[in-house]
Design an enzyme around this catalytic site. Sequence first.
Site, PDB file in Angstrom:
ATOM      1  N   GLU A   1       3.589  -8.931   8.487  1.00  0.00           N
ATOM      2  CA  GLU A   1       3.516  -7.467   8.542  1.00  0.00           C
ATOM      3  C   GLU A   1       4.395  -6.817   7.479  1.00  0.00           C
ATOM      4  O   GLU A   1       4.481  -5.589   7.405  1.00  0.00           O
ATOM      5  CB  GLU A   1       3.901  -6.951   9.938  1.00  0.00           C
ATOM      6  CG  GLU A   1       3.085  -7.547  11.084  1.00  0.00           C
ATOM      7  CD  GLU A   1       1.580  -7.463  10.858  1.00  0.00           C
ATOM      8  OE1 GLU A   1       1.096  -6.366  10.549  1.00  0.00           O
ATOM      9  OE2 GLU A   1       0.902  -8.513  10.973  1.00  0.00           O
TER      10      GLU A   1
ATOM     11  N   ASP B   1      -9.637  -0.966 -25.724  1.00  0.00           N
ATOM     12  CA  ASP B   1     -10.182  -0.968 -24.376  1.00  0.00           C
ATOM     13  C   ASP B   1     -10.238   0.400 -23.738  1.00  0.00           C
ATOM     14  O   ASP B   1      -9.561   1.329 -24.131  1.00  0.00           O
ATOM     15  CB  ASP B   1      -9.312  -1.846 -23.470  1.00  0.00           C
ATOM     16  CG  ASP B   1      -9.962  -3.172 -23.202  1.00  0.00           C
ATOM     17  OD1 ASP B   1     -11.076  -3.373 -23.672  1.00  0.00           O
ATOM     18  OD2 ASP B   1      -9.329  -3.987 -22.526  1.00  0.00           O
TER      19      ASP B   1
ATOM     20  N   PRO C   1       0.813  -1.225   0.000  1.00  0.00           N
ATOM     21  CA  PRO C   1       0.000   0.000   0.000  1.00  0.00           C
ATOM     22  C   PRO C   1       0.848   1.278   0.000  1.00  0.00           C
ATOM     23  O   PRO C   1       0.324   2.352  -0.288  1.00  0.00           O
ATOM     24  CB  PRO C   1      -0.819  -0.104   1.292  1.00  0.00           C
ATOM     25  CG  PRO C   1      -0.790  -1.550   1.660  1.00  0.00           C
ATOM     26  CD  PRO C   1       0.535  -2.052   1.180  1.00  0.00           C
TER      27      PRO C   1
ATOM     28  N   ARG D   1      -1.611  -9.008 -20.783  1.00  0.00           N
ATOM     29  CA  ARG D   1      -2.611  -8.832 -21.840  1.00  0.00           C
ATOM     30  C   ARG D   1      -2.296  -7.668 -22.774  1.00  0.00           C
ATOM     31  O   ARG D   1      -2.916  -7.546 -23.825  1.00  0.00           O
ATOM     32  CB  ARG D   1      -4.011  -8.722 -21.260  1.00  0.00           C
ATOM     33  CG  ARG D   1      -4.259  -7.491 -20.438  1.00  0.00           C
ATOM     34  CD  ARG D   1      -5.620  -7.555 -19.779  1.00  0.00           C
ATOM     35  NE  ARG D   1      -6.716  -7.393 -20.721  1.00  0.00           N
ATOM     36  CZ  ARG D   1      -7.058  -6.246 -21.298  1.00  0.00           C
ATOM     37  NH1 ARG D   1      -6.375  -5.145 -21.024  1.00  0.00           N
ATOM     38  NH2 ARG D   1      -8.055  -6.170 -22.132  1.00  0.00           N
TER      39      ARG D   1
HETATM   40  N1  4GY Z   1      -2.793  -2.674  -1.378  1.00  0.00           N
HETATM   41  N2  4GY Z   1      -1.402  -3.036  -3.205  1.00  0.00           N
HETATM   42  C1  4GY Z   1      -1.034  -4.387  -1.549  1.00  0.00           C
HETATM   43  C2  4GY Z   1      -1.111  -5.057  -0.269  1.00  0.00           C
HETATM   44  C3  4GY Z   1      -0.152  -6.842   1.074  1.00  0.00           C
HETATM   45  C4  4GY Z   1       1.847  -7.404   4.180  1.00  0.00           C
HETATM   46  C5  4GY Z   1       2.974  -5.641   2.878  1.00  0.00           C
HETATM   47  C6  4GY Z   1      -1.815  -3.323  -1.992  1.00  0.00           C
HETATM   48  O1  4GY Z   1      -0.423  -3.853  -3.522  1.00  0.00           O
HETATM   49  N3  4GY Z   1      -0.198  -4.680  -2.525  1.00  0.00           N
HETATM   50  O2  4GY Z   1      -1.995  -4.790   0.521  1.00  0.00           O
HETATM   51  N4  4GY Z   1      -0.153  -5.976  -0.059  1.00  0.00           N
HETATM   52  C7  4GY Z   1       0.749  -6.457   2.190  1.00  0.00           C
HETATM   53  C8  4GY Z   1       0.906  -7.654   3.042  1.00  0.00           C
HETATM   54  C9  4GY Z   1       3.116  -6.840   3.727  1.00  0.00           C
HETATM   55  C10 4GY Z   1       2.052  -5.913   1.713  1.00  0.00           C
END
Ligand code: 4GY
Length: 279
Positions: A148, A201, A121, A186
Site C-alpha cells: 500500500e 521528436d 499517483p 534517451r
Molecule cells: N501512477 N505513477 C504510480 C503508481 C505504484 C503502491 C504507491 C503512478 O507513478 N507511480 O501507481 N505507483 C504505487 C504502488 C505504493 C505507489
Amino acid sequence: MKTSTKKLKLTEDDNFQPMLFSAISLFPEMFNAVSEYGVVGRAVKNEIVNIDCINPRDFTKDRHRTVDDRPYGGGPGMLMKVEPLQRAIQAAKKSQQARDSVLSSDSDSSPGSAKVIYLSPQGKKLDHQLVKELSTQQHLILLCGRYEGIDQRLIDQQVDMEISLGDFVLSGGELAAMVLIDAVARLLPEVLGHSVSAIEDSFEDGLLDHPHYTRPESYEGLDVPPVLLSGDHQAIEKWRLQQRLGRSWLKRPDLLEKKKLSESEQQLLAEFKKDYKAK
Ligand code: 4GY
C-alpha cells in the site's frame, strides 16, 4: 602551454560521469527490462548510463528479512518498513559520493545533489518538461513502493520529489521508475549519439508528431502521401509541420492553446482545418 586539440570522445573525458539511476526496489530483476534492451540498454553497455539496483531486503536486520509491516489505524494491506528503506537510500547516496571523490575538483557535476524521487499517483505529473529537467541531474534515486506504499514520514523526510505517470494505480513503483529512466536517458546527448531524432521528436516544441510512412508505396490500396515521394525537402518539412499542427488541433487542443503560433503556422493550420472540414 598549448592545450591539446585532440578531440576526446565524450566518454573518454576524465570528467565524464555516467548518469546514475539508483532504483530502490524489492524486485531488482525487473530493471533488466530497461538495462538490457534497446537504446537505453546500449547506453548502459557503453557506460553512458548506470542503473544500480538496491534491494531494501538486503538492509533488514531480522532473521526473516522483513520488509513489510501493518498500518497504524488498521485496514487492509501492508506498508513497507521504514528502516530498510532509509538505509537503502543512504547506501544509494554513498555510491554517488564514492564516484564524486575520484573526480577532479573542477568537474561541474554537483556532488551531494542526488534527488530522491518517489513514484506514486500523488506526485507531480511527468511530462516532457520535467523529463528534460531530470536529465540535467547527475544522480536520481528512484524509490519504488510496493504493497500500500510507504510511511508518510519517510516521504516528508527523505523524498525530494513525488512523481506520477498518471491517474491510475500500478501494483508497484518499478514500472513507473523504468518509464522515467527510459524517457530521461534517451535525452542525454551521449545516448542520442549520431541521431537527432529525440530533438526532433514530438513535444520538444509542444506539438504532436507527424505521421510516418515506409515501404511499400501502396499498401492495401492506401498510398503514401505524394509529397513524401517528391524529393522536395522544403515541401516535405512544410507538410510535416502542417500535419503536426493539424493532429494537435484534432487530438490535443490543450497543446495548441498553450502554444503561440507564428503567422505561417496559423496559415498552415487554417489550411489543414479547411481541408479537414471539406472531407
Ligand atoms: N501512477 N505513477 C504510480 C503508481 C505504484 C503502491 C504507491 C503512478 O507513478 N507511480 O501507481 N505507483 C504505487 C504502488 C505504493 C505507489
